[in-house]
Design a protein around this motif. Sequence first.
Motif, PDB file in Angstrom:
ATOM      1  N   ASP A   1       0.864  -1.171   0.000  1.00  0.00           N
ATOM      2  CA  ASP A   1       0.000   0.000   0.000  1.00  0.00           C
ATOM      3  C   ASP A   1       0.907   1.228   0.000  1.00  0.00           C
ATOM      4  N   ILE A   2       0.459   2.303  -0.588  1.00  0.00           N
ATOM      5  CA  ILE A   2       1.281   3.513  -0.638  1.00  0.00           C
ATOM      6  C   ILE A   2       1.257   4.255   0.692  1.00  0.00           C
ATOM      7  N   HIS A   3       0.092   4.335   1.320  1.00  0.00           N
ATOM      8  CA  HIS A   3      -0.006   5.054   2.594  1.00  0.00           C
ATOM      9  C   HIS A   3       0.011   4.055   3.735  1.00  0.00           C
ATOM     10  N   LEU A   4       1.076   4.097   4.545  1.00  0.00           N
ATOM     11  CA  LEU A   4       1.253   3.170   5.659  1.00  0.00           C
ATOM     12  C   LEU A   4       1.080   3.902   6.982  1.00  0.00           C
ATOM     13  N   SER A   5       1.259   3.218   8.086  1.00  0.00           N
ATOM     14  CA  SER A   5       1.042   3.828   9.402  1.00  0.00           C
ATOM     15  C   SER A   5       1.991   4.995   9.665  1.00  0.00           C
ATOM     16  N   ASP A   6       3.128   5.044   8.968  1.00  0.00           N
ATOM     17  CA  ASP A   6       4.072   6.146   9.143  1.00  0.00           C
ATOM     18  C   ASP A   6       4.010   7.155   7.991  1.00  0.00           C
ATOM     19  N   GLY A   7       2.897   7.161   7.254  1.00  0.00           N
ATOM     20  CA  GLY A   7       2.704   8.135   6.182  1.00  0.00           C
ATOM     21  C   GLY A   7       2.784   7.504   4.810  1.00  0.00           C
ATOM     22  N   PRO A   8       2.901   8.338   3.778  1.00  0.00           N
ATOM     23  CA  PRO A   8       2.945   7.832   2.395  1.00  0.00           C
ATOM     24  C   PRO A   8       4.330   7.265   2.044  1.00  0.00           C
ATOM     25  N   THR A   9       4.733   6.225   2.757  1.00  0.00           N
ATOM     26  CA  THR A   9       6.082   5.680   2.643  1.00  0.00           C
ATOM     27  C   THR A   9       6.162   4.413   1.790  1.00  0.00           C
ATOM     28  N   GLY A  10       5.032   3.944   1.269  1.00  0.00           N
ATOM     29  CA  GLY A  10       5.028   2.730   0.463  1.00  0.00           C
ATOM     30  C   GLY A  10       5.848   2.854  -0.815  1.00  0.00           C
ATOM     31  N   VAL A  11       5.921   4.058  -1.368  1.00  0.00           N
ATOM     32  CA  VAL A  11       6.722   4.266  -2.579  1.00  0.00           C
ATOM     33  C   VAL A  11       8.197   3.983  -2.291  1.00  0.00           C
ATOM     34  N   GLU A  12       8.699   4.468  -1.152  1.00  0.00           N
ATOM     35  CA  GLU A  12      10.101   4.210  -0.790  1.00  0.00           C
ATOM     36  C   GLU A  12      10.329   2.726  -0.501  1.00  0.00           C
ATOM     37  N   VAL A  13       9.358   2.076   0.116  1.00  0.00           N
ATOM     38  CA  VAL A  13       9.451   0.624   0.346  1.00  0.00           C
ATOM     39  C   VAL A  13       9.594  -0.087  -1.001  1.00  0.00           C
ATOM     40  N   ALA A  14       8.768   0.286  -1.966  1.00  0.00           N
ATOM     41  CA  ALA A  14       8.836  -0.340  -3.292  1.00  0.00           C
ATOM     42  C   ALA A  14      10.199  -0.112  -3.931  1.00  0.00           C
TER      43      ALA A  14
ATOM     44  N   GLU B   1       6.148   8.702 -11.632  1.00  0.00           N
ATOM     45  CA  GLU B   1       6.292   8.328 -13.040  1.00  0.00           C
ATOM     46  C   GLU B   1       7.210   7.141 -13.250  1.00  0.00           C
ATOM     47  N   ASP B   2       8.252   7.021 -12.431  1.00  0.00           N
ATOM     48  CA  ASP B   2       9.181   5.896 -12.582  1.00  0.00           C
ATOM     49  C   ASP B   2       8.634   4.622 -11.939  1.00  0.00           C
ATOM     50  N   ARG B   3       7.446   4.704 -11.353  1.00  0.00           N
ATOM     51  CA  ARG B   3       6.727   3.570 -10.744  1.00  0.00           C
ATOM     52  C   ARG B   3       7.451   2.967  -9.545  1.00  0.00           C
ATOM     53  N   ALA B   4       8.534   3.559  -9.136  1.00  0.00           N
ATOM     54  CA  ALA B   4       9.304   3.122  -7.968  1.00  0.00           C
ATOM     55  C   ALA B   4       9.720   1.660  -8.063  1.00  0.00           C
ATOM     56  N   GLY B   5       9.879   1.160  -9.276  1.00  0.00           N
ATOM     57  CA  GLY B   5      10.303  -0.224  -9.467  1.00  0.00           C
ATOM     58  C   GLY B   5       9.191  -1.249  -9.399  1.00  0.00           C
ATOM     59  N   ALA B   6       7.960  -0.816  -9.149  1.00  0.00           N
ATOM     60  CA  ALA B   6       6.834  -1.760  -9.053  1.00  0.00           C
ATOM     61  C   ALA B   6       6.453  -2.284 -10.438  1.00  0.00           C
ATOM     62  N   CYS B   7       5.834  -3.455 -10.454  1.00  0.00           N
ATOM     63  CA  CYS B   7       5.448  -4.066 -11.730  1.00  0.00           C
ATOM     64  C   CYS B   7       3.967  -3.895 -12.054  1.00  0.00           C
ATOM     65  N   GLY B   8       3.198  -3.287 -11.142  1.00  0.00           N
ATOM     66  CA  GLY B   8       1.792  -3.049 -11.426  1.00  0.00           C
ATOM     67  C   GLY B   8       1.086  -2.468 -10.223  1.00  0.00           C
TER      68      GLY B   8
END
Length: 149
Positions: free
Chosen positions: A58-71, A94-101
């Motif tokens: 998920d993009i928004h986690l308990s510590d904020g919108p940190t899912g992008v950095e996790v990805a 735009e770079d999708r943070a390395g995610a595949c979908g």
Amino acid sequence: MSTGKSLRILIVEDEILIALELESLLQDAGHDVVGIASSSAEALKLGRNLNPDLAFVDIHLSDGPTGVEVARQFSAQLDVPVLFMTANTKRIPEDRAGACGVIAKPYTERGVREALNYVLAEQPGDEARRTVTFVPFGAIGRGDRSSLS
């Protein structure tokens, strides 16, 4: 809803009811959920320790919108494919943070099944159809992340 090959999956979701429902759905599909994380720190720790085959993030986690950095870290440092699960796809860079979908929330069993089939596609070039619930970003495969950017 069996997809054939079994994956070791990490769920990164701060809403426990959603995480447990997804866990049940994935287990019913024959996959092994190796952990559930609700924050970025917890996700990165579990990712390093458990070496999952796939992460639903998920993009928004308990510590904020940190899912992008996790990805980004899962993809770049741990070579773990990521599927975003979010109600707000505009937060995906735009770079999708390395995610595949991405699977749109509220997700459906069909969307999760299509995403798993996409990840499990064994033929290079096999791609899932774009649907309302799952949007693939491009070809995936461990060691071949160039097509995701």
